[in-house]
Scaffold this motif. Structure first.
Motif, PDB file in Angstrom:
ATOM      1  N   ASP A   1       0.849  -1.202  -0.004  1.00 46.08           N
ATOM      2  CA  ASP A   1      -0.030  -0.132   0.061  1.00 46.08           C
ATOM      3  C   ASP A   1       1.008   1.480  -0.035  1.00 46.08           C
ATOM      4  OD1 ASP A   1      -2.444  -1.362   0.390  1.00 46.08           O
ATOM      5  OD2 ASP A   1      -2.224  -1.662   2.565  1.00 46.08           O
ATOM      6  N   THR A   2       0.451   2.168  -0.807  1.00 45.32           N
ATOM      7  CA  THR A   2       1.241   3.605  -0.924  1.00 45.32           C
ATOM      8  C   THR A   2       0.877   4.451   0.205  1.00 45.32           C
ATOM      9  OG1 THR A   2       1.985   3.239  -3.249  1.00 45.32           O
ATOM     10  CG2 THR A   2       2.005   5.245  -2.476  1.00 45.32           C
ATOM     11  N   LEU A   3       1.536   5.011   1.003  1.00 39.13           N
ATOM     12  CA  LEU A   3       1.369   6.031   1.866  1.00 39.13           C
ATOM     13  C   LEU A   3       1.781   7.269   1.356  1.00 39.13           C
ATOM     14  CD1 LEU A   3       2.471   3.846   4.993  1.00 39.13           C
ATOM     15  CD2 LEU A   3       0.259   3.909   4.268  1.00 39.13           C
ATOM     16  N   ALA A   4       2.666   7.302   0.693  1.00 38.74           N
ATOM     17  CA  ALA A   4       3.023   8.917   0.170  1.00 38.74           C
ATOM     18  C   ALA A   4       3.863   8.680  -1.188  1.00 38.74           C
ATOM     19  CB  ALA A   4       3.710   9.499   1.307  1.00 38.74           C
TER      20      ALA A   4
ATOM     21  N   PRO B   1       4.313   6.374   9.756  1.00 35.14           N
ATOM     22  CA  PRO B   1       5.234   7.051   9.355  1.00 35.14           C
ATOM     23  C   PRO B   1       5.220   8.693   9.568  1.00 35.14           C
ATOM     24  CG  PRO B   1       4.264   6.381   7.314  1.00 35.14           C
ATOM     25  CD  PRO B   1       3.400   5.734   8.446  1.00 35.14           C
ATOM     26  N   LEU B   2       5.993   9.515   9.847  1.00 33.70           N
ATOM     27  CA  LEU B   2       6.106  10.798   9.864  1.00 33.70           C
ATOM     28  C   LEU B   2       7.019  11.116   9.003  1.00 33.70           C
ATOM     29  CD1 LEU B   2       5.038  13.499  11.347  1.00 33.70           C
ATOM     30  CD2 LEU B   2       6.926  13.284  12.823  1.00 33.70           C
ATOM     31  N   ILE B   3       6.479  11.780   7.778  1.00 31.54           N
ATOM     32  CA  ILE B   3       7.282  11.922   6.673  1.00 31.54           C
ATOM     33  C   ILE B   3       7.464  13.528   6.199  1.00 31.54           C
ATOM     34  CG2 ILE B   3       6.890  11.974   3.973  1.00 31.54           C
ATOM     35  CD1 ILE B   3       4.868   9.441   4.844  1.00 31.54           C
ATOM     36  N   ALA B   4       8.557  13.727   5.922  1.00 25.93           N
ATOM     37  CA  ALA B   4       8.934  15.231   5.475  1.00 25.93           C
ATOM     38  C   ALA B   4       9.256  15.311   4.007  1.00 25.93           C
ATOM     39  CB  ALA B   4      10.268  15.446   6.155  1.00 25.93           C
ATOM     40  N   ARG B   5       8.535  16.060   3.404  1.00 28.11           N
ATOM     41  CA  ARG B   5       8.549  16.240   1.948  1.00 28.11           C
ATOM     42  C   ARG B   5       9.441  17.564   1.857  1.00 28.11           C
ATOM     43  NH1 ARG B   5       3.497  15.926  -1.100  1.00 28.11           N
ATOM     44  NH2 ARG B   5       3.860  13.769  -1.223  1.00 28.11           N
ATOM     45  N   ASN B   6      10.771  17.673   0.960  1.00 25.49           N
ATOM     46  CA  ASN B   6      11.394  18.443   0.900  1.00 25.49           C
ATOM     47  C   ASN B   6      11.626  19.171  -0.283  1.00 25.49           C
ATOM     48  OD1 ASN B   6      13.724  19.889   1.305  1.00 25.49           O
ATOM     49  ND2 ASN B   6      15.425  18.384   1.436  1.00 25.49           N
ATOM     50  N   VAL B   7      11.555  20.343  -0.339  1.00 26.69           N
ATOM     51  CA  VAL B   7      11.753  21.101  -1.974  1.00 26.69           C
ATOM     52  C   VAL B   7      12.788  22.018  -1.783  1.00 26.69           C
ATOM     53  CG1 VAL B   7      10.476  22.527  -3.438  1.00 26.69           C
ATOM     54  CG2 VAL B   7       9.403  20.595  -2.470  1.00 26.69           C
ATOM     55  N   HIS B   8      13.740  22.226  -2.617  1.00 25.03           N
ATOM     56  CA  HIS B   8      14.927  23.063  -2.258  1.00 25.03           C
ATOM     57  C   HIS B   8      15.579  23.344  -3.590  1.00 25.03           C
ATOM     58  CE1 HIS B   8      17.262  19.623  -1.228  1.00 25.03           C
ATOM     59  NE2 HIS B   8      18.338  20.327  -1.724  1.00 25.03           N
ATOM     60  N   GLU B   9      16.254  24.337  -3.662  1.00 25.00           N
ATOM     61  CA  GLU B   9      17.091  24.747  -4.886  1.00 25.00           C
ATOM     62  C   GLU B   9      18.619  24.312  -4.600  1.00 25.00           C
ATOM     63  OE1 GLU B   9      18.269  28.630  -6.654  1.00 25.00           O
ATOM     64  OE2 GLU B   9      16.512  28.430  -7.748  1.00 25.00           O
ATOM     65  N   GLY B  10      19.142  23.512  -5.173  1.00 20.32           N
ATOM     66  CA  GLY B  10      20.431  23.197  -4.984  1.00 20.32           C
ATOM     67  C   GLY B  10      21.169  22.857  -3.683  1.00 20.32           C
TER      68      GLY B  10
ATOM     69  N   ALA C   1      -7.645   9.759   2.855  1.00 23.84           N
ATOM     70  CA  ALA C   1      -7.523   9.961   1.496  1.00 23.84           C
ATOM     71  C   ALA C   1      -6.251  10.114   0.884  1.00 23.84           C
ATOM     72  CB  ALA C   1      -8.452  11.145   1.214  1.00 23.84           C
ATOM     73  N   GLY C   2      -5.233   9.753   1.714  1.00 20.59           N
ATOM     74  CA  GLY C   2      -3.865  10.306   1.396  1.00 20.59           C
ATOM     75  C   GLY C   2      -3.191  10.987   2.205  1.00 20.59           C
ATOM     76  N   PRO C   3      -1.956  11.178   2.017  1.00 16.74           N
ATOM     77  CA  PRO C   3      -1.099  12.081   3.316  1.00 16.74           C
ATOM     78  C   PRO C   3      -1.743  13.531   3.493  1.00 16.74           C
ATOM     79  CG  PRO C   3       0.301  12.038   1.087  1.00 16.74           C
ATOM     80  CD  PRO C   3      -1.018  11.081   0.672  1.00 16.74           C
ATOM     81  N   VAL C   4      -1.560  13.756   4.879  1.00 21.71           N
ATOM     82  CA  VAL C   4      -2.022  15.009   5.207  1.00 21.71           C
ATOM     83  C   VAL C   4      -1.115  15.861   5.854  1.00 21.71           C
ATOM     84  CG1 VAL C   4      -3.636  16.023   6.901  1.00 21.71           C
ATOM     85  CG2 VAL C   4      -4.409  13.965   5.639  1.00 21.71           C
ATOM     86  N   ALA C   5      -0.871  17.051   5.495  1.00 22.81           N
ATOM     87  CA  ALA C   5       0.075  18.047   5.999  1.00 22.81           C
ATOM     88  C   ALA C   5      -0.195  18.466   7.295  1.00 22.81           C
ATOM     89  CB  ALA C   5       0.454  19.283   4.886  1.00 22.81           C
ATOM     90  N   VAL C   6       0.627  18.337   8.206  1.00 23.96           N
ATOM     91  CA  VAL C   6       0.467  18.895   9.688  1.00 23.96           C
ATOM     92  C   VAL C   6       1.298  20.307   9.729  1.00 23.96           C
ATOM     93  CG1 VAL C   6      -0.260  16.673  10.342  1.00 23.96           C
ATOM     94  CG2 VAL C   6       2.167  17.280  10.486  1.00 23.96           C
ATOM     95  N   GLY C   7       2.073  20.430   9.151  1.00 24.72           N
ATOM     96  CA  GLY C   7       2.783  21.693   9.406  1.00 24.72           C
ATOM     97  C   GLY C   7       4.048  21.941   8.334  1.00 24.72           C
ATOM     98  N   THR C   8       4.780  23.156   8.112  1.00 27.15           N
ATOM     99  CA  THR C   8       5.863  23.525   7.303  1.00 27.15           C
ATOM    100  C   THR C   8       6.657  23.970   8.080  1.00 27.15           C
ATOM    101  OG1 THR C   8       4.712  25.518   6.694  1.00 27.15           O
ATOM    102  CG2 THR C   8       4.085  23.633   5.179  1.00 27.15           C
TER     103      THR C   8
END
Length: 637
Positions: free
Chosen positions: A151-154, A190-199, A213-220
């Motif tokens: 099963d895909t969680l994220a 799992p507590l997952i951190a999606r990471n976006v950055h430049e270089g 219904a899929g992963p839920v964002a709890v904070g940034t």
């Protein structure tokens, strides 16, 4: 050393007096203990105690098991046996190719980080670069494997890792920070951190938890993230936003709800500060003063009797040190808040203060242009710049090349639309063939389709600096004889008229009312403002004032039909009653607070030995809300 601790955030964060570890110890001053040298054994005993406490604190929060190929986990964790892990790898490899038909792995296969062999299945982080139809894509999945079911969680896709080549590449990925029982149901998630950055830029994280219904964002959060391992009776995970450091903010994640403060986060925060204090006590070359030692030992939960005996042997805290602690507590605005929360709190204070000042002046904020107004008026402004901008930089070294190349990338920094006129604070680039690219700035007034440049200048350029010097470009507008510099402005509506107060190169202030310049004033000035992004612009309308400093005199100015008009004046060191004018009274209070803060920050032992200066310091403490005990302590020679 006290200054170093304050800089670390340790003294400021802990404050003086009572801590959860115990009430402050009352100790009578001992005339025989005048400095650290009076009791040479004290430092050694404090260091030994701090070492013991640091060892105990460290043992209370052991590091996560983050060995290669393992997902960090909170709580007892049985890892899959080698054969089971190999079977997982085979199943996930087939699953990845089956769910992405027509693609293959860029390398041999996926990279796995494997969790615990839990009753609900094994949680696994998967990364693979896939290629198909000549295009490579990086994929990051977090899955739960139960028997033959995956099963895909994220899932996150982005640039393939194999294609990372440039510091400006946009990197998008995710990783599981930890697997833990978030909501108390006994099952790890799992507590997952999606990471976006430049270089190589700082990472920007969105923290996710699995949802129906899929992963839920709890904070940034922008910057480092860390998982606290201090055991807690409550379910969930405590995240350290900024790393496990005294400056960090701590938040609890207990499911799909937004992260929040909670008792567990407060305990972790105190634990981190206690470890920092213990380390500082070990490293410092001398014993702390009496107040500082009392507070530090309380934070380390040293028994009351032991603490009292050690504190009694410490040298008395000097009035200057007590003032330093008071200032540090006032300046410490971290208080467990993220930088974004600190910024929002500071903006709220600024907006409230600006509203009070504007109300006292009889002004209201000037509204920014709406989308429809921008669609009509911005093209008119762009045409004016294309046709006339070269006239204002004709003396630049680029010569005719400036006219030959059209300005590009027009951006509106701020706007203000009134009944008669509108103001536009804009930036644009001016390509200069073979020389440089000038960054131009201007404040424009528009009445109907008529455009007037109120102030302009060049704030930056790219290219060979030996061909483009500060003397090549000067400000434009009424009476402009200035140097290179930025243009800023504030807007307001007063008596139905729309006003602008511009800070232009020179430097100088320029006043305009309903699009017409009414006067200017030479000299340096400050336009304090707070950025808000309601319509994609910088909102600089918290108040309409500029501040100038000439020697000991501080003045505030606004734009009126009479030109740049003084609102209030303040002379440092001058006594007297507060002004009666409402706006001047507010500004006078702000300046007196500033002077009081600066006086306390710079207070020295020599100042305190001078009766007149000591009286001024006492007045400053009183003004800034110091308690009676501190005031009496400083007032008494």
């Amino acid at each position: 050393m006290r200054t170093a601790l304050i800089a670390m955030g340790v003294c400021a964060a802990c404050g003086r007096g009572a801590e959860p570890g115990g009430a402050p110890v009352a100790v009578e001053d001992d005339a025989g203990v005048s400095d650290a040298g009076a009791d040479p054994q004290l430092r050694g005993e404090v260091v030994a105690l701090a070492r013991a406490r640091l060892a105990a604190l460290t043992a209370e929060a052991p590091p996560l098991d983050d060995e290669d190929g393992a997902l960090p986990a909170l709580g007892p964790c049985t890892r899959p046996a080698p054969a089971a892990r190999a079977a997982l790898a085979t199943a996930i490899t087939r699953w990845a190719l089956r769910t992405h038909p027509g693609q293959r792995f860029v390398l041999d296969g996926p990279d796995l980080r494997v969790g615990c062999d839990d009753p609900g299945g094994v949680i696994v982080d998967v990364h693979a670069d896939l290629v198909g139809r000549g295009r490579r894509t990086g994929w990051w999945w977090t899955v739960r494997v139960r028997g033959a079911q995956i099963d895909t969680l994220a899932a996150t896709s982005g640039m393939a890792v194999e294609d990372y080549t440039d510091e400006y590449d946009l990197h998008t990925s995710h990783d599981t920070l930890v697997i833990a029982d978030l909501d108390g149901d006994g099952a790890r998630e799992p507590l997952i951190a999606r990471n976006v950055h430049e270089g190589n830029a700082r990472s920007s994280y969105t923290v996710l938890v699995p949802g129906k219904a899929g992963p839920v964002a709890v904070g940034t959060h922008d910057g480092a993230l860390a998982v606290a391992t201090l055991p807690s009776p409550e379910p969930g995970v405590v995240l350290a936003l900024g790393g496990l450091d005294v400056r960090a903010a701590f938040r609890c994640v207990t499911g799909p709800a937004p992260w929040a403060s909670c008792p567990a986060a407060e305990r972790v925060q105190r634990h981190v500060r206690a470890r920092a204090i213990a380390g500082a006590l070990i490293d410092r070359p001398d014993a702390p003063d009496r107040d500082e030692l009392d507070r530090d030992l309380a934070l380390l939960d040293v028994p009351t009797a032991t603490r009292a005996a050690l504190v009694a042997r410490a040298r008395p805290t000097t009035p200057r040190e007590a003032i330093e602690d008071f200032v540090a507590r006032r300046e410490d605005d971290r208080s467990g808040r993220t930088p974004a929360e600190q910024g929002a709190a500071a903006a709220a204070v600024a907006h409230k203060l600006g509203a009070a000042i504007s109300g006292a002046l009889g002004e209201v904020p000037c509204p920014a242009a709406m989308a429809g107004e921008r669609a009509i008026l911005v093209p008119t402004l762009a045409r004016w710049i294309a046709a006339h901008d070269h006239e204002h930089i004709a003396g630049h070294a680029c010569g005719g090349a400036c006219k030959a190349q059209a300005p590009v990338e027009l951006a509106i920094r701020a706007s203000c639309v009134g009944a008669v006129a509108s103001y536009w604070l804009a930036t644009w680039q001016r390509p200069v063939k073979g020389i440089a690219e000038l960054e131009r700035q201007g404040l424009f007034a528009m009445i109907g389709d008529r455009v007037t440049l109120i102030a302009g200048g060049t704030s930056a350029w790219d290219g060979p600096r030996d061909q483009t010097t500060a003397s090549d470009v000067s400000g434009e507008g009424p009476g402009a004889e200035g140097a290179v510099g930025a243009v800023d402005a504030k807007f307001a509506i007063a008596g139905g008229a729309v006003t602008a107060l511009a800070l232009a190169p020179g430097p100088r202030l320029i006043a305009a009312v309903d699009g017409v310049v009414t006067g200017d004033r030479a000299g340096a000035a400050e336009l304090g403002w707070v950025a808000r992004d309601a319509v994609g612009e910088l909102d600089m309308t918290d108040d309409s004032l500029a501040r100038t400093v000439e020697g000991a005199r501080v003045q505030f100015w606004r734009a009126t039909s009479a030109g740049v008009t003084a609102v209030a004046s303040f002379d440092e060191g001058a006594a007297g009653d507060p002004p009666t004018d409402p706006a001047a009274r507010i500004l006078d209070g702000l300046e007196r607070d500033r002077v009081a803060e600066e006086l306390l920050i710079g207070a020295t032992d020599a100042d305190l030995a001078d009766a007149g200066k000591r009286a001024a310091i006492v007045d400053a403490l009183r003004r800034l809300g110091a308690d009676a005990a501190l005031i009496d302590r400083v007032r008494t020679p």
